[in-house]
Design a protein around this motif. Sequence first.
Motif, PDB file in Angstrom:
ATOM      1  N   LYS A   1      -9.814  12.642   4.393  1.00 27.95           N
ATOM      2  CA  LYS A   1     -11.115  11.458   4.834  1.00 27.95           C
ATOM      3  C   LYS A   1     -11.315  11.559   6.442  1.00 27.95           C
ATOM      4  O   LYS A   1     -12.644  11.377   6.518  1.00 27.95           O
ATOM      5  CB  LYS A   1     -10.306  10.181   4.763  1.00 27.95           C
ATOM      6  CG  LYS A   1     -10.340   9.582   3.078  1.00 27.95           C
ATOM      7  CD  LYS A   1      -9.761   8.507   2.865  1.00 27.95           C
ATOM      8  CE  LYS A   1      -9.403   8.093   1.415  1.00 27.95           C
ATOM      9  NZ  LYS A   1      -9.076   6.602   1.369  1.00 27.95           N
ATOM     10  N   THR A   2     -10.454  12.135   7.011  1.00 29.25           N
ATOM     11  CA  THR A   2     -11.029  12.270   8.518  1.00 29.25           C
ATOM     12  C   THR A   2     -11.574  13.870   8.950  1.00 29.25           C
ATOM     13  O   THR A   2     -11.921  13.942  10.081  1.00 29.25           O
ATOM     14  CB  THR A   2      -9.524  12.036   9.536  1.00 29.25           C
ATOM     15  OG1 THR A   2      -8.698  12.939   9.087  1.00 29.25           O
ATOM     16  CG2 THR A   2      -9.068  10.928   9.021  1.00 29.25           C
TER      17      THR A   2
ATOM     18  N   THR B   1       0.909  -1.091   0.009  1.00 28.66           N
ATOM     19  CA  THR B   1       0.115  -0.265  -0.012  1.00 28.66           C
ATOM     20  C   THR B   1       0.738   1.033   0.225  1.00 28.66           C
ATOM     21  O   THR B   1       1.784   1.266   0.819  1.00 28.66           O
ATOM     22  CB  THR B   1      -0.906   0.197   1.119  1.00 28.66           C
ATOM     23  OG1 THR B   1      -1.855  -1.217   1.165  1.00 28.66           O
ATOM     24  CG2 THR B   1      -1.886   1.242   1.244  1.00 28.66           C
ATOM     25  N   ILE B   2       0.444   2.016  -0.930  1.00 32.04           N
ATOM     26  CA  ILE B   2       1.321   3.579  -0.866  1.00 32.04           C
ATOM     27  C   ILE B   2       0.277   4.638  -0.347  1.00 32.04           C
ATOM     28  O   ILE B   2      -0.879   4.696  -0.716  1.00 32.04           O
ATOM     29  CB  ILE B   2       1.626   3.823  -2.441  1.00 32.04           C
ATOM     30  CG1 ILE B   2       2.409   2.833  -2.854  1.00 32.04           C
ATOM     31  CG2 ILE B   2       1.984   5.246  -2.677  1.00 32.04           C
ATOM     32  CD1 ILE B   2       2.750   3.049  -4.516  1.00 32.04           C
ATOM     33  N   LYS B   3       0.869   5.286   0.773  1.00 26.53           N
ATOM     34  CA  LYS B   3       0.036   6.160   1.335  1.00 26.53           C
ATOM     35  C   LYS B   3       0.394   7.666   0.838  1.00 26.53           C
ATOM     36  O   LYS B   3       1.713   8.119   0.939  1.00 26.53           O
ATOM     37  CB  LYS B   3       0.478   6.351   3.146  1.00 26.53           C
ATOM     38  CG  LYS B   3      -0.509   7.107   3.670  1.00 26.53           C
ATOM     39  CD  LYS B   3      -0.065   6.668   5.398  1.00 26.53           C
ATOM     40  CE  LYS B   3      -1.425   7.254   6.031  1.00 26.53           C
ATOM     41  NZ  LYS B   3      -0.918   7.086   7.648  1.00 26.53           N
ATOM     42  N   LEU B   4      -0.583   8.211   0.209  1.00 25.57           N
ATOM     43  CA  LEU B   4      -0.007   9.442  -0.566  1.00 25.57           C
ATOM     44  C   LEU B   4      -0.544  10.527   0.483  1.00 25.57           C
ATOM     45  O   LEU B   4      -1.128  10.681   1.427  1.00 25.57           O
ATOM     46  CB  LEU B   4      -1.142   9.686  -1.717  1.00 25.57           C
ATOM     47  CG  LEU B   4      -1.009   8.604  -2.668  1.00 25.57           C
ATOM     48  CD1 LEU B   4      -2.045   8.920  -3.681  1.00 25.57           C
ATOM     49  CD2 LEU B   4       0.577   8.520  -3.168  1.00 25.57           C
ATOM     50  N   GLY B   5       0.249  11.775   0.279  1.00 27.21           N
ATOM     51  CA  GLY B   5       0.109  12.926   1.419  1.00 27.21           C
ATOM     52  C   GLY B   5      -1.099  13.503   1.150  1.00 27.21           C
ATOM     53  O   GLY B   5      -1.777  13.597   0.117  1.00 27.21           O
TER      54      GLY B   5
ATOM     55  N   THR C   1      -3.945  12.843   1.913  1.00 23.58           N
ATOM     56  CA  THR C   1      -5.380  11.985   1.726  1.00 23.58           C
ATOM     57  C   THR C   1      -5.932  11.402   3.013  1.00 23.58           C
ATOM     58  O   THR C   1      -7.316  11.503   2.970  1.00 23.58           O
ATOM     59  CB  THR C   1      -4.701  10.462   1.194  1.00 23.58           C
ATOM     60  OG1 THR C   1      -4.223  11.012  -0.233  1.00 23.58           O
ATOM     61  CG2 THR C   1      -6.032   9.419   0.763  1.00 23.58           C
ATOM     62  N   SER C   2      -5.158  11.010   4.081  1.00 22.60           N
ATOM     63  CA  SER C   2      -5.880  10.808   5.488  1.00 22.60           C
ATOM     64  C   SER C   2      -6.396  11.901   5.949  1.00 22.60           C
ATOM     65  O   SER C   2      -7.502  11.874   6.723  1.00 22.60           O
ATOM     66  CB  SER C   2      -4.757   9.976   6.254  1.00 22.60           C
ATOM     67  OG  SER C   2      -3.765  10.931   6.409  1.00 22.60           O
ATOM     68  N   LYS C   3      -5.990  13.001   5.933  1.00 19.62           N
ATOM     69  CA  LYS C   3      -6.450  14.229   6.354  1.00 19.62           C
ATOM     70  C   LYS C   3      -7.708  14.845   5.852  1.00 19.62           C
ATOM     71  O   LYS C   3      -8.608  14.920   6.383  1.00 19.62           O
ATOM     72  CB  LYS C   3      -5.422  15.375   6.022  1.00 19.62           C
ATOM     73  CG  LYS C   3      -5.936  16.716   6.834  1.00 19.62           C
ATOM     74  CD  LYS C   3      -4.817  17.834   6.739  1.00 19.62           C
ATOM     75  CE  LYS C   3      -5.180  19.098   7.221  1.00 19.62           C
ATOM     76  NZ  LYS C   3      -4.289  20.130   7.153  1.00 19.62           N
TER      77      LYS C   3
END
Length: 219
Positions: free
Chosen positions: A166-167, A156-160, A162-164
């Motif tokens: 979504k949350t 899995t590649i975590k892009l910058g 992205t999580s922010k």
Amino acid sequence: MEDDYERVLLVKPECLVYRLPPRSSTNRGYRAADWGLDKPSWTGRLRITVKANKLEIKLEDKISGELFAKAPVDEYPGIAVESVSDSSRYFVIRISDESKRTAFIGVGFADRGDAFDFNVTLQDHFKRVKTEEVIEKTPDIQPNLNLGLKEGQTFTIKLGNTSKSKTQTKPKTNLGGGLLPPPPGDVKAHPKQDTSTEWGEFASASSSNSSSSSNWVQF
């Protein structure tokens, strides 16, 4: 293997060979001017060859290829090949025969460019030999990493940011229009009444009661 074959590093069609005069005890170096440069003892072809990393200077007849003398060279600069003090076109080399007997002779070139090629060829060879020796003596400290994916393996590649994104929480809607909620307790807020409607009903009720008041019994 490649080391089993003789490789030719340099060929010069004309090389001048001189017999060296006895060296005096006070003379610290060779001087080509003492050799009688206008009267060489032999003239022929010079070849530099390498076999199994062993370098040799070979002096051969320029027509028949017959070997006149050979000089094994273990290092350069060194005793096997020495420069002279008064010219860049002449050298002293140590020749040997099959019986391992050695002698020193002078060699030179009429063209300065040929002497330059002779010198550079020797330098480049022994520089390469030293580099190979260092590489062989240096342990391989790099680990043998297998960076390939195994069958069925994923990553899995975590892009910058992205999580922010979504949350992020949905902003709450202010239903009170900026008003505070009612205080706790039994006190309830009464809705504002339409006084115009109640007053109309009260007026009609009063008029109806006034008509029946004539029927009241007065004492």
